[in-house]
Write a protein that holds these residues in place. Structure first.
Motif, PDB file in Angstrom:
ATOM      1  N   ALA A  93       0.835  -1.207   0.000  1.00 27.24           N
ATOM      2  CA  ALA A  93       0.000   0.000   0.000  1.00 27.24           C
ATOM      3  C   ALA A  93       0.868   1.255   0.000  1.00 27.24           C
ATOM      4  N   LEU A  94       1.982   1.210   0.749  1.00 27.30           N
ATOM      5  CA  LEU A  94       2.881   2.361   0.762  1.00 27.30           C
ATOM      6  C   LEU A  94       3.526   2.555  -0.610  1.00 27.30           C
ATOM      7  N   ILE A  95       3.921   1.464  -1.255  1.00 26.50           N
ATOM      8  CA  ILE A  95       4.505   1.563  -2.597  1.00 26.50           C
ATOM      9  C   ILE A  95       3.514   2.187  -3.560  1.00 26.50           C
ATOM     10  N   PHE A  96       2.246   1.787  -3.449  1.00 22.82           N
ATOM     11  CA  PHE A  96       1.202   2.335  -4.313  1.00 22.82           C
ATOM     12  C   PHE A  96       1.081   3.847  -4.109  1.00 22.82           C
ATOM     13  N   ALA A  97       0.989   4.267  -2.852  1.00 21.07           N
ATOM     14  CA  ALA A  97       0.854   5.697  -2.552  1.00 21.07           C
ATOM     15  C   ALA A  97       2.111   6.472  -2.955  1.00 21.07           C
ATOM     16  N   LEU A  98       3.272   5.901  -2.645  1.00 22.58           N
ATOM     17  CA  LEU A  98       4.527   6.555  -3.002  1.00 22.58           C
ATOM     18  C   LEU A  98       4.684   6.700  -4.511  1.00 22.58           C
ATOM     19  N   SER A  99       4.281   5.681  -5.244  1.00 22.27           N
ATOM     20  CA  SER A  99       4.412   5.716  -6.706  1.00 22.27           C
ATOM     21  C   SER A  99       3.577   6.842  -7.297  1.00 22.27           C
ATOM     22  N   ILE A 100       2.350   6.999  -6.787  1.00 26.92           N
ATOM     23  CA  ILE A 100       1.495   8.072  -7.281  1.00 26.92           C
ATOM     24  C   ILE A 100       2.071   9.427  -6.912  1.00 26.92           C
ATOM     25  N   ALA A 101       2.433   9.587  -5.641  1.00 28.81           N
ATOM     26  CA  ALA A 101       2.958  10.878  -5.178  1.00 28.81           C
ATOM     27  C   ALA A 101       4.247  11.250  -5.908  1.00 28.81           C
ATOM     28  N   SER A 102       5.153  10.290  -6.058  1.00 24.87           N
ATOM     29  CA  SER A 102       6.430  10.591  -6.703  1.00 24.87           C
ATOM     30  C   SER A 102       6.272  10.870  -8.189  1.00 24.87           C
ATOM     31  N   SER A 103       5.257  10.272  -8.822  1.00 26.08           N
ATOM     32  CA  SER A 103       5.070  10.481 -10.257  1.00 26.08           C
ATOM     33  C   SER A 103       4.786  11.946 -10.576  1.00 26.08           C
ATOM     34  N   PHE A 104       4.055  12.622  -9.695  1.00 26.27           N
ATOM     35  CA  PHE A 104       3.750  14.037  -9.931  1.00 26.27           C
ATOM     36  C   PHE A 104       5.006  14.891  -9.792  1.00 26.27           C
ATOM     37  N   ALA A 105       5.833  14.589  -8.793  1.00 25.19           N
ATOM     38  CA  ALA A 105       7.090  15.327  -8.629  1.00 25.19           C
ATOM     39  C   ALA A 105       8.035  15.057  -9.795  1.00 25.19           C
ATOM     40  N   ILE A 106       8.116  13.805 -10.207  1.00 23.28           N
ATOM     41  CA  ILE A 106       8.991  13.449 -11.320  1.00 23.28           C
ATOM     42  C   ILE A 106       8.522  14.100 -12.614  1.00 23.28           C
ATOM     43  N   ALA A 107       7.213  14.200 -12.797  1.00 23.87           N
ATOM     44  CA  ALA A 107       6.677  14.825 -14.005  1.00 23.87           C
ATOM     45  C   ALA A 107       7.191  16.250 -14.159  1.00 23.87           C
TER      46      ALA A 107
END
Length: 219
Positions: A93-107
């Motif tokens: 669940a943390l990986i899922f949340a982290l992946s979404i959150a980090s994708s916006f920063a990486i974008a």
């Protein structure tokens, strides 16, 4: 010190859990962020595939989610996590949340680094008849590769830091280990052992990122 030796197996399991969460987050979030960043770059006014409605929608979505503190974002995304991966707690669940959150920063990082590519290089490729997507793949991305590596390194360090909150949703990792066995049991040595290993992970990630970026930019 004796207590730290007793917890040796748990300590190294926590270290592996941290690396597991960081690696999968960087994979999923990195790919999603790269895609979103390229959409922002190519659809912005005057760019390769200029499309103002698409650019505005993606831009607003990223601006909406980026400022949300991660600890709040974890709670907010739990229903979606249960729907997609079947659970709202634990490392996955943390990986899922982290992946979404980090994708916006990486974008944003991807967009900003692609914008540094010289317009003259792009115009030269256009003059040679290259299609927009080919220009993006063979000109823009290779030209921005060094700065992109540095940007991803920055995000990687941030991801390592953010895994420390895994314990709040029943996850593991070094942050949870430090909290459970160190802070709650008044064992500062255990807390510092976890902190030092996290610092080592960060230093190794930063060193490798800097080294790879230098190699790419010297080509």
């Amino acid at each position: 010190m004796d207590r730290l030796f007793e917890l040796g197996p748990e300590f190294w399991i926590a270290a592996v859990e941290t690396l597991y969460m960081v690696a999968l987050t960087l994979l999923f979030g990195g790919l999603a962020g790269l895609f979103l960043g390229m959409v922002l770059y190519t659809t912005r006014p005057g760019s390769l595939l200029s499309n103002r409605p698409v650019f505005n929608i993606v831009n607003v979505v990223i601006n909406f989610f980026r400022p949300i503190p991660f600890i709040i974002f974890i709670a907010a995304v739990q229903p979606l996590s249960r729907l997609v991966i079947g659970t709202g707690i634990g490392n996955d669940a943390l990986i899922f949340a982290l992946s979404i959150a980090s994708s916006f920063a990486i974008a944003r990082i991807v967009e900003q680094n692609l914008l540094t590519v010289s317009p003259g290089v792009i115009e030269a490729a256009r003059a040679m008849g290259a299609a927009p997507l080919r220009i993006l793949r063979t000109v823009v991305l290779p030209e921005a590769l060094g700065p992109l590596i540095l940007g991803y390194t920055f995000v990687l360090v941030a991801i390592i830091d953010m895994t420390a909150v895994a314990g709040f949703i029943g996850g593991g990792g070094l942050g949870n280990f430090a909290q459970v066995y160190g802070y709650r049991q008044f064992q500062p040595l255990i807390t510092w052992a976890a902190v030092i290993l996290i610092v080592v992970f960060v230093q190794v990630a930063q060193f490798l990122g800097n080294w790879l970026a230098r190699k790419v930019m010297r080509r």
